[in-house]
Design a protein around this motif. Structure first.
Motif, PDB file in Angstrom:
ATOM      1  N   LYS A 299      -8.142  -0.294   4.730  1.00  0.00           N
ATOM      2  CA  LYS A 299      -8.034  -0.284   3.263  1.00  0.00           C
ATOM      3  C   LYS A 299      -6.643  -0.729   2.816  1.00  0.00           C
ATOM      4  O   LYS A 299      -6.492  -1.521   1.880  1.00  0.00           O
ATOM      5  N   VAL A 300      -5.594  -0.210   3.505  1.00  0.00           N
ATOM      6  CA  VAL A 300      -4.231  -0.560   3.122  1.00  0.00           C
ATOM      7  C   VAL A 300      -3.976  -2.040   3.349  1.00  0.00           C
ATOM      8  O   VAL A 300      -3.404  -2.744   2.520  1.00  0.00           O
ATOM      9  N   ALA A 302      -6.171  -4.456   3.470  1.00  0.00           N
ATOM     10  CA  ALA A 302      -6.937  -5.235   2.494  1.00  0.00           C
ATOM     11  C   ALA A 302      -6.247  -5.262   1.133  1.00  0.00           C
ATOM     12  O   ALA A 302      -6.378  -6.219   0.370  1.00  0.00           O
ATOM     13  N   CYS A 303      -5.496  -4.162   0.826  1.00  0.00           N
ATOM     14  CA  CYS A 303      -4.777  -4.104  -0.465  1.00  0.00           C
ATOM     15  C   CYS A 303      -3.475  -4.882  -0.412  1.00  0.00           C
ATOM     16  O   CYS A 303      -3.073  -5.523  -1.379  1.00  0.00           O
ATOM     17  N   VAL A 304      -2.768  -4.845   0.760  1.00  0.00           N
ATOM     18  CA  VAL A 304      -1.447  -5.470   0.868  1.00  0.00           C
ATOM     19  C   VAL A 304      -1.557  -6.960   1.136  1.00  0.00           C
ATOM     20  O   VAL A 304      -0.784  -7.774   0.608  1.00  0.00           O
ATOM     21  N   ARG A 359       2.872  -5.000  -4.698  1.00  0.00           N
ATOM     22  CA  ARG A 359       1.746  -5.440  -5.512  1.00  0.00           C
ATOM     23  C   ARG A 359       0.506  -4.580  -5.285  1.00  0.00           C
ATOM     24  O   ARG A 359      -0.403  -4.571  -6.131  1.00  0.00           O
ATOM     25  N   CYS A 360       0.453  -3.871  -4.183  1.00  0.00           N
ATOM     26  CA  CYS A 360      -0.647  -2.929  -3.938  1.00  0.00           C
ATOM     27  C   CYS A 360      -0.307  -1.625  -4.649  1.00  0.00           C
ATOM     28  O   CYS A 360       0.206  -0.676  -4.044  1.00  0.00           O
ATOM     29  N   ASN A 361      -0.565  -1.589  -5.949  1.00  0.00           N
ATOM     30  CA  ASN A 361      -0.108  -0.463  -6.759  1.00  0.00           C
ATOM     31  C   ASN A 361      -1.173  -0.156  -7.810  1.00  0.00           C
ATOM     32  O   ASN A 361      -1.414  -0.972  -8.699  1.00  0.00           O
ATOM     33  N   PHE A 363      -1.957   2.554  -4.337  1.00  0.00           N
ATOM     34  CA  PHE A 363      -2.511   2.433  -2.990  1.00  0.00           C
ATOM     35  C   PHE A 363      -3.971   2.912  -2.976  1.00  0.00           C
ATOM     36  O   PHE A 363      -4.401   3.671  -3.855  1.00  0.00           O
ATOM     37  N   PRO A 364      -4.715   2.467  -2.016  1.00  0.00           N
ATOM     38  CA  PRO A 364      -6.100   2.980  -1.890  1.00  0.00           C
ATOM     39  C   PRO A 364      -6.099   4.486  -1.706  1.00  0.00           C
ATOM     40  O   PRO A 364      -5.222   5.044  -1.047  1.00  0.00           O
TER      41      PRO A 364
END
Length: 383
Positions: A299-300, A302-304, A359-361, A363-364
């Motif tokens: 998940k992290v 995929a977000c980052v 930008r991943c803000n 976080f999952p």
């Protein structure tokens, strides 16, 4: 007042005395003299000097052959500046008219009047005359005081006017001085600004000329060095062409062998570290802080990953640059801080990974429903 005593005589009645008439006449003359004195005191006498008089003299009655020289007329004296006309003086109030003299009462045709009555009447007349005199003096004193008060008011008015004019003059001079000072200050400021602008322009021109000269010298040196390097490179390339061909073939064989070895090692490593949450595991399952969530690493990543703007170069060998960051999260999953704990050795890659993390803000959210305050994010270039 004692009533008159009447006495009877056997003879003819006596002639009445003339004392009352004489006293009345004296009183009338005194009042007129007092009025005349008041008029004389308040009357302004204006006298003028007579002009020059010419006189011709004749000797023994015979006229001379030639008339005597005429004396030069005296030069007219300069006329003094006319003083401001004073306000017309207030005419003093006229003295009160004396009380009318009582007509002598007809004496009773009795034989005689009591002397005591005559004395009382004479005393009464004297009191009336004294009262008239005092009233006249009071009127004169009143007029004098009024004139003095008027003159004092005129002096005070003139003094106030002079003070007002002096104050206006001082204010005008002060305003003129302040205006002159302000104009001078503005002129000085403008001159200083102009001088500063000219100085700055000169300095900028000198700096620009020096920079252009340095750039030209640097370009010439770089051109000479490039030409020299190109010649050396051409010679080296020509000498190393054969060696490069042989080395290339050997490298290709070595790379194929190394790739095969790495694939085998990775297979063994993934099998050993495939458990969730173990540091050093695969990229989709290795983010400390996910708790018991075995898929939190994926998940992290995929977000980052969408925020990491860094195209990786072709991979050579088993080298896999890795950047590790410690991320502080709030209770809502928003990023409060990012700290680089282990660099990949490539500053550009490190910055790209940090940008992706920010930008991943937020976080999952972990499956446990609660964010950990600190998460260690490990990001590999080729995973």
């Amino acid at each position: 007042m004692t009533p008159p005593i009447i006495r009877h005589h056997s003879g003819p009645p006596a002639t009445p005395p003339n004392n009352d008439n004489r006293i009345a006449l004296i009183l009338a003359l005194l009042v007129h003299a007092l009025l005349l004195a008041v008029l004389i005191v308040n009357l302004n006498w204006h006298t003028e000097n007579p002009g020059p008089v010419q006189v011709q003299l004749w000797a023994d009655g015979n006229s001379p052959v030639s008339p005597p020289p005429q004396p030069e007329p005296p030069k007219p004296e300069p006329k003094p500046q006319p003083e401001p006309e004073p306000e017309p003086q207030k005419q003093p109030e006229p003295a009160p008219a004396p009380p009318p003299t009582p007509e002598p009462q007809a004496q009773p045709k009795a034989e005689e009047v009591d002397p005591e009555i005559a004395l009382q009447e004479a005393k009464k007349k004297r009191e009336q005359e004294e009262q008239a005199r005092q009233e006249a003096e009071a009127a004169k004193e009143k007029a004098r005081l009024a004139e003095e008060r008027k003159q004092a008011e005129l002096k005070e008015k003139k003094r106030l006017e002079q003070e007002r004019q002096a104050a206006e003059k001082a204010a005008a001079e002060k305003a003129a001085a302040e205006k002159a000072a302000a104009d001078k200050a503005a002129a000085d400021k403008a001159a200083a600004e102009k001088a500063a602008a000219e100085k700055k322009a000169k300095e900028d021109a000198a700096k620009k000329a020096a920079a252009e000269k340095a750039a030209a010298e640097k370009a010439a040196a770089e051109k000479a060095a490039a030409e020299k390097a190109a010649a050396a490179k051409a010679a080296a390339e020509k000498a190393a062409a054969a060696k490069a061909a042989a080395e290339k073939k050997a490298k290709e064989e070595a790379a194929k062998k190394a790739a095969a070895d790495k694939a085998l090692k990775d297979a063994f490593r993934n099998d050993a570290l495939g458990a969730a949450g173990i540091p050093g595991g695969t990229a989709d399952r290795n983010q400390a802080g996910g708790g018991n969530d075995s898929g939190y690493g994926a998940k992290v990543r995929a977000c980052v990953q969408p925020g990491v703007a860094y195209p990786p170069p072709p991979r050579s060998g088993s080298n896999n640059p890795t950047a590790q960051y410690r991320v502080k999260l709030g209770s809502d999953g928003k990023v409060n801080g990012v700290t680089l704990t282990s660099s990949s050795g490539n500053a550009g890659f490190d910055r790209a990974v940090e940008t992706g993390i920010r930008r991943c803000n937020p976080f999952p959210k972990p499956s446990t429903g609660r964010y950990e305050p600190i998460i260690d994010v490990v990001y590999r270039m080729y995973d």
